[in-house]
Structure formats: C-alpha cells, structure tokens
Scaffold this motif. Sequence first.
Motif, PDB file in Angstrom:
ATOM      1  N   UNK A  70      51.962 -64.376  46.880  1.00  0.00           N
ATOM      2  CA  UNK A  70      52.132 -62.926  46.958  1.00  0.00           C
ATOM      3  C   UNK A  70      53.290 -62.471  46.081  1.00  0.00           C
ATOM      4  N   UNK A  71      54.330 -63.335  46.008  1.00  0.00           N
ATOM      5  CA  UNK A  71      55.513 -62.998  45.217  1.00  0.00           C
ATOM      6  C   UNK A  71      55.305 -63.204  43.722  1.00  0.00           C
ATOM      7  N   UNK A  72      54.173 -63.804  43.335  1.00  0.00           N
ATOM      8  CA  UNK A  72      53.917 -64.063  41.912  1.00  0.00           C
ATOM      9  C   UNK A  72      53.206 -62.899  41.227  1.00  0.00           C
ATOM     10  N   UNK A  73      52.881 -61.865  41.965  1.00  0.00           N
ATOM     11  CA  UNK A  73      52.158 -60.739  41.369  1.00  0.00           C
ATOM     12  C   UNK A  73      52.948 -60.157  40.210  1.00  0.00           C
ATOM     13  N   UNK A 278      59.018 -64.502  34.547  1.00  0.00           N
ATOM     14  CA  UNK A 278      58.622 -65.906  34.466  1.00  0.00           C
ATOM     15  C   UNK A 278      59.017 -66.619  35.754  1.00  0.00           C
ATOM     16  N   UNK A 279      58.061 -67.312  36.358  1.00  0.00           N
ATOM     17  CA  UNK A 279      58.325 -68.061  37.582  1.00  0.00           C
ATOM     18  C   UNK A 279      58.054 -69.548  37.355  1.00  0.00           C
ATOM     19  N   UNK A 280      59.087 -70.350  37.153  1.00  0.00           N
ATOM     20  CA  UNK A 280      58.883 -71.793  37.032  1.00  0.00           C
ATOM     21  C   UNK A 280      58.640 -72.419  38.412  1.00  0.00           C
ATOM     22  N   UNK A 281      57.617 -73.240  38.502  1.00  0.00           N
ATOM     23  CA  UNK A 281      57.386 -74.078  39.676  1.00  0.00           C
ATOM     24  C   UNK A 281      57.767 -75.498  39.268  1.00  0.00           C
ATOM     25  N   UNK A 282      58.686 -76.113  39.977  1.00  0.00           N
ATOM     26  CA  UNK A 282      59.061 -77.497  39.665  1.00  0.00           C
ATOM     27  C   UNK A 282      58.870 -78.339  40.920  1.00  0.00           C
ATOM     28  N   UNK A 283      58.031 -79.375  40.810  1.00  0.00           N
ATOM     29  CA  UNK A 283      57.762 -80.263  41.945  1.00  0.00           C
ATOM     30  C   UNK A 283      58.263 -81.657  41.589  1.00  0.00           C
ATOM     31  N   UNK A 284      59.183 -82.187  42.385  1.00  0.00           N
ATOM     32  CA  UNK A 284      59.720 -83.518  42.120  1.00  0.00           C
ATOM     33  C   UNK A 284      60.296 -84.134  43.377  1.00  0.00           C
ATOM     34  N   UNK A 285      60.457 -85.439  43.360  1.00  0.00           N
ATOM     35  CA  UNK A 285      60.905 -86.145  44.562  1.00  0.00           C
ATOM     36  C   UNK A 285      62.251 -86.838  44.406  1.00  0.00           C
ATOM     37  N   UNK A 335      42.600 -73.278  42.472  1.00  0.00           N
ATOM     38  CA  UNK A 335      41.564 -72.424  43.075  1.00  0.00           C
ATOM     39  C   UNK A 335      42.031 -70.979  43.167  1.00  0.00           C
ATOM     40  N   UNK A 336      43.307 -70.794  43.516  1.00  0.00           N
ATOM     41  CA  UNK A 336      43.850 -69.436  43.620  1.00  0.00           C
ATOM     42  C   UNK A 336      43.764 -68.715  42.281  1.00  0.00           C
ATOM     43  N   UNK A 337      44.148 -69.405  41.208  1.00  0.00           N
ATOM     44  CA  UNK A 337      44.120 -68.774  39.884  1.00  0.00           C
ATOM     45  C   UNK A 337      42.690 -68.505  39.434  1.00  0.00           C
ATOM     46  N   UNK A 338      41.803 -69.429  39.718  1.00  0.00           N
ATOM     47  CA  UNK A 338      40.402 -69.256  39.329  1.00  0.00           C
ATOM     48  C   UNK A 338      39.787 -68.072  40.066  1.00  0.00           C
ATOM     49  N   UNK A 339      40.099 -67.969  41.351  1.00  0.00           N
ATOM     50  CA  UNK A 339      39.588 -66.855  42.153  1.00  0.00           C
ATOM     51  C   UNK A 339      40.165 -65.540  41.666  1.00  0.00           C
ATOM     52  N   UNK A 340      41.453 -65.526  41.322  1.00  0.00           N
ATOM     53  CA  UNK A 340      42.098 -64.309  40.825  1.00  0.00           C
ATOM     54  C   UNK A 340      41.451 -63.857  39.526  1.00  0.00           C
ATOM     55  N   UNK A 341      41.147 -64.819  38.654  1.00  0.00           N
ATOM     56  CA  UNK A 341      40.502 -64.492  37.374  1.00  0.00           C
ATOM     57  C   UNK A 341      39.116 -63.920  37.606  1.00  0.00           C
ATOM     58  N   UNK A 342      38.385 -64.512  38.544  1.00  0.00           N
ATOM     59  CA  UNK A 342      37.025 -64.032  38.841  1.00  0.00           C
ATOM     60  C   UNK A 342      37.070 -62.625  39.408  1.00  0.00           C
ATOM     61  N   UNK A 343      38.059 -62.360  40.268  1.00  0.00           N
ATOM     62  CA  UNK A 343      38.180 -61.027  40.876  1.00  0.00           C
ATOM     63  C   UNK A 343      38.483 -59.975  39.820  1.00  0.00           C
ATOM     64  N   UNK A 344      39.376 -60.321  38.887  1.00  0.00           N
ATOM     65  CA  UNK A 344      39.711 -59.366  37.820  1.00  0.00           C
ATOM     66  C   UNK A 344      38.513 -59.122  36.912  1.00  0.00           C
ATOM     67  N   UNK A 345      37.756 -60.158  36.619  1.00  0.00           N
ATOM     68  CA  UNK A 345      36.577 -60.009  35.771  1.00  0.00           C
ATOM     69  C   UNK A 345      35.537 -59.122  36.437  1.00  0.00           C
ATOM     70  N   UNK A 346      35.348 -59.306  37.752  1.00  0.00           N
ATOM     71  CA  UNK A 346      34.384 -58.496  38.502  1.00  0.00           C
ATOM     72  C   UNK A 346      34.808 -57.044  38.530  1.00  0.00           C
ATOM     73  N   UNK A 347      36.126 -56.821  38.680  1.00  0.00           N
ATOM     74  CA  UNK A 347      36.643 -55.452  38.714  1.00  0.00           C
ATOM     75  C   UNK A 347      36.413 -54.757  37.368  1.00  0.00           C
ATOM     76  N   UNK A 348      36.613 -55.483  36.287  1.00  0.00           N
ATOM     77  CA  UNK A 348      36.397 -54.898  34.954  1.00  0.00           C
ATOM     78  C   UNK A 348      34.919 -54.603  34.740  1.00  0.00           C
TER      79      UNK A 348
END
Length: 351
Positions: A70-73, A278-285, A335-348
């Motif tokens: 939600x915060x990445x909008x 810009x939002x960097x996501x960094x995943x590390x252990x 999946x979230x990004x793919x769904x977001x792209x599909x939603x935007x395409x449908x809206x257009x």
Amino acid sequence: MGLQRSPSYKQNVQPTKKTANDENKDNGSINMRTPYLSVPTTNEPFFDSSYNSWVVEHPSALGSFDLIMKATKGKRIVVFLDYDGTLSPIVDNPDLAVMSNEMRAAVREVAKYFPTSIISGRSRDKVKEFVKLSNVYYAGSHGMDIMAPPRPVKSSDGKHHNIALDKKGSEVRFQPAKKFMPAIQEIFTKLEEKTKKIQGARVEDNRFCISVHFRQVREEDYDMLEKKVKSVVENYPEFHLTEGKMVLEVRPSIEWNKGHALEYLLDTLGFSNSSTDVLPFYIGDDRTDEDAFKVIRSRGQGYPIIVSSIPKDTRALYSLHDPGEVLSFLLRLGRWRKKSSSSRSLARFKD
C-alpha cells in the motif's frame, strides 16, 4: 517512513582501518558469532518466546505484505537480494549452496517487473553460476565486483574509477579493490597452506576477498584456525579480518561494503539517490547485509528485510524466517505486480 534522508551519493573507496571488532561494534552486537551462527538446541520455550518478542519489533514481511505494498503507490521498487541463507539454504559445503528451481523462477519473475540485483560475498562469477539468470545484476565480493549497465559514474574526486566494458560492450565492471588482487592471491595461497591440516576448514577464493569456512571444523579446533588465519593477515596491513556465518573473511581495508554497492547500483541503474519515489527492497540474512540496511534506513525510503529464524541485533525493519519465506515473499511480489499491470491495462481498455 519518517526517517532522515542521507546526503546525495558519492563514491568513496578510501582506505579504512576498520577491524573485526569495529564491525561488531557498528552492528550493535556484543558477540556476533553466537546470534548469527548457531541455533539453540535447549530451552526451546524460552527461545520461542524471545523470537516471538523479536518478531514484534521486526514484523514478518509476509504478514505485513499488504501494508508494505500500500505504501509503494506511486513509487518505483528496486530489489536487492543476498544469496547464501537468502536465496539458498546455508549448507556445510559452500560449493553445494544451490538455489532451487522454484526460487530461480521466482527471482526471474520479480526481475521482469523490477530492477533486481544480487549482492553476495561470493565471487561474482560464482554467484552468477549458481543463479543462472540473465535479467538480474550481480555484485560479488561484498560489492567489490559489480557488473552493471554502462553509465558515467564518478568517484568522490571526480574521476572515473576502475570501470571496464565487458566483451559485448553492454555492461561495465566496477572493481574498487582491483589493485589488491596480487596480494589477495598471495594471502589465499598462504591460508591454504596454513589451514590444510585443520579438518573441515575450507579456503574459498572470492576474487576480491577470501573466505575461510569453519562450519565443519571441530569446536576445539576453531581457536587454532582463527590464530593461523590472523597470523597470515597481520602481515598485510592493507587487509582486515571479519566474521560472518561460520566463516572468517579477509578483505581489503577500503571503505566499501554492501551498502556502498547498493548506492552504486541505484545510481548506475538510473535511480538518483536523492529521489523520493524510489523504494529499495533489500533481503539478506548476514551481518554484512547490515551495511545495506543502514543505507536504506538513512535514506528514509525503502524496506530492509532480514532473514532469520533466531532473534538478532539488526537494522532491518521487517523479517522473514528462512529462504522458504523469501520464496513466498518473492512469489507474492511477482503476482502483485502482474495483477497491478493487468488491472491498469483493463482500466485503459475500458476508457
């Protein structure tokens, strides 16, 4: 996130005299070996309780996924990943730390939608051999060997620094520790000789740093191993010794780490370090990932996520329990990004 943003990025590869003790102090831990390397086998109820309390302070990135997204909008996501212990499990033999086909597919999918880089302590060639993906960027030797798109990047003195086009001319290599390579090979040879009689010790050439693995070394032999390694390193004042997950690492004493690599990649990938979208996501252990977490926290934008099944001192804001949860998070992100792209395409289309 309400954090203070750091000044604009400047490359700095000046020598530093930081020691292993300094690094431990920087990361806010009294004894980094125990919390980063071992899992308790007794007092399990206490351990579960302490871990649950720790997760309250570092919430699950999976459980918080919807809140994070939600915060990445209106923001641009850039993904950074460690390798060992993040994309692959920690194993006794470092040569067998292969990632699963499922993890590879998940990283490939994420990289289709977001610029994705893997920053590892391994040599760049080795981690690339493990990952086997062409749509991600690779930074080996804790960021001292980076392959990135060709962009004119200047060091703090205004001069270009150790950048070379690859054979195809499509990418550039950034190697701030290149001048140390002859000495690194000397140290590697001496360490192999010094440690060959210690059962279970493995010396790994990671090109711009050297790893001495002791996961299979008997506990009673560790002090002897550490002493032998230090006896070699002390003859090279331009190098210092650090400790990671069951590994001693010899590195050139320059001011360059995974945090600097993250900043460099953001810059060369075209994401200005001063940009607010810009939002960097960094995943590390690993303890070495704390430098990248620190950079993200100082930016005031982004999500440092630690992978850990035990409580530990960290600058990360969120957590994932193990590589299995990393896989779940990456799959969900794709999946979230793919769904977001599909939603935007449908809206257009409806418009």
